[in-house]
Motif scaffolding. Structure first.
Motif, PDB file in Angstrom:
ATOM      1  N   MET A   1       0.843  -1.195   0.000  1.00  0.00           N
ATOM      2  CA  MET A   1       0.000   0.000   0.000  1.00  0.00           C
ATOM      3  C   MET A   1       0.879   1.246   0.000  1.00  0.00           C
ATOM      4  SD  MET A   1      -3.319  -0.446  -0.083  1.00  0.00           S
ATOM      5  CE  MET A   1      -4.110   0.898   0.762  1.00  0.00           C
ATOM      6  N   TRP A   2       1.795   1.307   0.949  1.00  0.00           N
ATOM      7  CA  TRP A   2       2.873   2.288   0.935  1.00  0.00           C
ATOM      8  C   TRP A   2       4.038   1.685   1.699  1.00  0.00           C
ATOM      9  CZ3 TRP A   2      -0.012   6.846   3.819  1.00  0.00           C
ATOM     10  CH2 TRP A   2      -0.239   6.521   5.154  1.00  0.00           C
ATOM     11  N   ASP A   3       5.225   2.231   1.552  1.00  0.00           N
ATOM     12  CA  ASP A   3       6.416   1.603   2.125  1.00  0.00           C
ATOM     13  C   ASP A   3       6.540   1.977   3.595  1.00  0.00           C
ATOM     14  OD1 ASP A   3       8.804   0.342   2.598  1.00  0.00           O
ATOM     15  OD2 ASP A   3       9.803   1.132   0.803  1.00  0.00           O
ATOM     16  N   SER A   4       5.703   1.340   4.419  1.00  0.00           N
ATOM     17  CA  SER A   4       5.662   1.693   5.840  1.00  0.00           C
ATOM     18  C   SER A   4       6.970   1.342   6.558  1.00  0.00           C
ATOM     19  CB  SER A   4       4.483   0.995   6.534  1.00  0.00           C
ATOM     20  OG  SER A   4       4.548  -0.405   6.372  1.00  0.00           O
ATOM     21  N   PHE A   5       7.658   0.299   6.101  1.00  0.00           N
ATOM     22  CA  PHE A   5       8.919  -0.081   6.747  1.00  0.00           C
ATOM     23  C   PHE A   5       9.975   0.998   6.528  1.00  0.00           C
ATOM     24  CE2 PHE A   5      12.838  -2.978   6.609  1.00  0.00           C
ATOM     25  CZ  PHE A   5      13.038  -2.882   7.974  1.00  0.00           C
ATOM     26  N   ALA A   6      10.110   1.477   5.279  1.00  0.00           N
ATOM     27  CA  ALA A   6      11.071   2.548   4.992  1.00  0.00           C
ATOM     28  C   ALA A   6      10.695   3.824   5.749  1.00  0.00           C
ATOM     29  CB  ALA A   6      11.120   2.818   3.491  1.00  0.00           C
ATOM     30  N   MET A   7       9.404   4.114   5.826  1.00  0.00           N
ATOM     31  CA  MET A   7       8.982   5.341   6.516  1.00  0.00           C
ATOM     32  C   MET A   7       9.135   5.214   8.032  1.00  0.00           C
ATOM     33  SD  MET A   7       5.915   6.983   4.203  1.00  0.00           S
ATOM     34  CE  MET A   7       4.776   5.615   4.180  1.00  0.00           C
TER      35      MET A   7
END
Length: 344
Positions: free
Chosen positions: A273-279
């Motif tokens: 969905m979105w790159d929550s790990f990178a964020m």
């Protein structure tokens, strides 16, 4: 004339082939994805703003609806409260109040709230330009009605995590944060008829990443083509591309350097969905005390096989059934340990 006929015939042949190809791919994807569903939704997900659909007859827990200005949602009071303070839960872009999480924690002895960010009385009706100040109605209610009101933990999932992190940057009353599939940036709201920031503060829109300005190739590959052939849409590259295209993206980061709250972040490493790990790592860069628990092979939602079936469209959320189930079990233990430590 003959050449013209040949050209027309060639164009028509290509069109026919493309139509057949698209039709075949749609049939194939209908068959391939017919049993996929990353989320077995409760009854109230048919209309998250319909209060009557939420189950309020819960063993050992008194449930009431709170209608106090811009504070709209459910209060759960355990008949035997075993932990100090409060846990306030917010859902994501679907507009739910994260009812199930608040219910589960209340059954474990926490006094909790499941609150709406938007869509209810006295609130913005869509996810755009939501005033952070509406949390002040929550603080006022807590101070007036609850004696055992410290510490305060706020739990937000996805877009609710973006909201919760913003709240902690403005309101020191928040002692602990649990961010599930978090965002380190403020993104645009999801109302494309009245487009702008997701959030406002003191009457001004917070600077935001404009997702309309993602690269066209990413938009075509991950959204347009999958929509046409009915394969799962992935928004991850659209969000990532929008950040990369924004020369002032640093100004759109949520300011968490001076957040005093203890921060726990939960992220799937295969979030589509979105790159929550990178964020999450971006948040930790600003606030080194923040803790990240990431789960390999898990997606945005820790349920199902990574595809959310919404009837007309399918959304890729990421992960496999096995990895998501494991992440759900392990992350629940992590959240419980964090809350127990901070609500002694």
């Amino acid at each position: 004339m003959k050449k013209m006929k040949k050209v027309i015939f060639s164009i028509l042949s290509i069109v026919v082939v493309l139509v057949i190809l698209v039709f075949s791919l749609r049939i194939y994807n209908d068959y391939k994805c017919k049993d996929t569903n990353a989320l077995k939704s409760p009854e109230y997900y048919k209309d998250v703003t319909n209060i009557s659909l939420y189950p309020t007859d819960i063993d050992g827990v008194d449930v009431t609806y709170v209608d106090e200005g811009r504070m709209q949602g459910f209060r759960f009071v355990p008949k035997e409260k075993s932990h100090k303070g409060l846990v306030i839960c917010f859902g994501g872009s679907e507009g739910s109040p994260n009812f199930e999480t608040a219910k589960r924690l209340a059954e474990e002895g926490y006094e909790t709230f499941a609150l709406f960010m938007f869509g209810m009385k006295n609130q913005e009706q869509t996810l755009r330009k939501i005033p952070l100040e509406q949390f002040e109605d929550v603080i006022d209610y807590i101070n007036k009605n609850i004696k055992d009101n410290k510490p305060i933990s706020v739990l937000g999932a996805s877009k609710g995590a973006e909201y919760a992190l913003n709240l902690a940057s403005k309101y020191s009353e928040i002692d602990n944060l649990i961010l599930i599939a978090p965002s380190s940036y403020n993104f645009a709201g999801l109302d494309f008829k009245d487009y702008g920031s997701s959030w406002t503060y003191k009457g001004k829109e917070l600077p935001y990443i404009d997702i309309k300005k993602s690269s066209f190739s990413s938009f075509l590959k991950n959204i347009i083509v999958p929509t046409i052939i009915k394969s799962p849409i992935s928004y991850k590259e659209t969000y990532k591309s929008a950040i990369e295209q924004d020369s002032s993206s640093q100004e759109k980061l949520i300011p968490v350097k001076n957040v005093k709250a203890n921060i726990l972040m939960i992220a799937g490493e295969d979030d589509l969905m979105w790159d929550s790990f990178a964020m999450a790592k971006k948040i930790k860069d600003q606030n080194p005390k923040a803790k990240i628990y990431s789960y390999k092979g898990a997606g945005h939602i820790f349920a199902g096989n990574g595809v959310l079936n919404l009837g007309k469209i399918r959304i890729a959320t990421g992960g496999t059934t096995e990895s998501n189930d494991k992440a759900e079990s392990e992350s629940r233990k992590t959240i419980d340990a964090f809350l127990k430590e901070n609500h002694k």
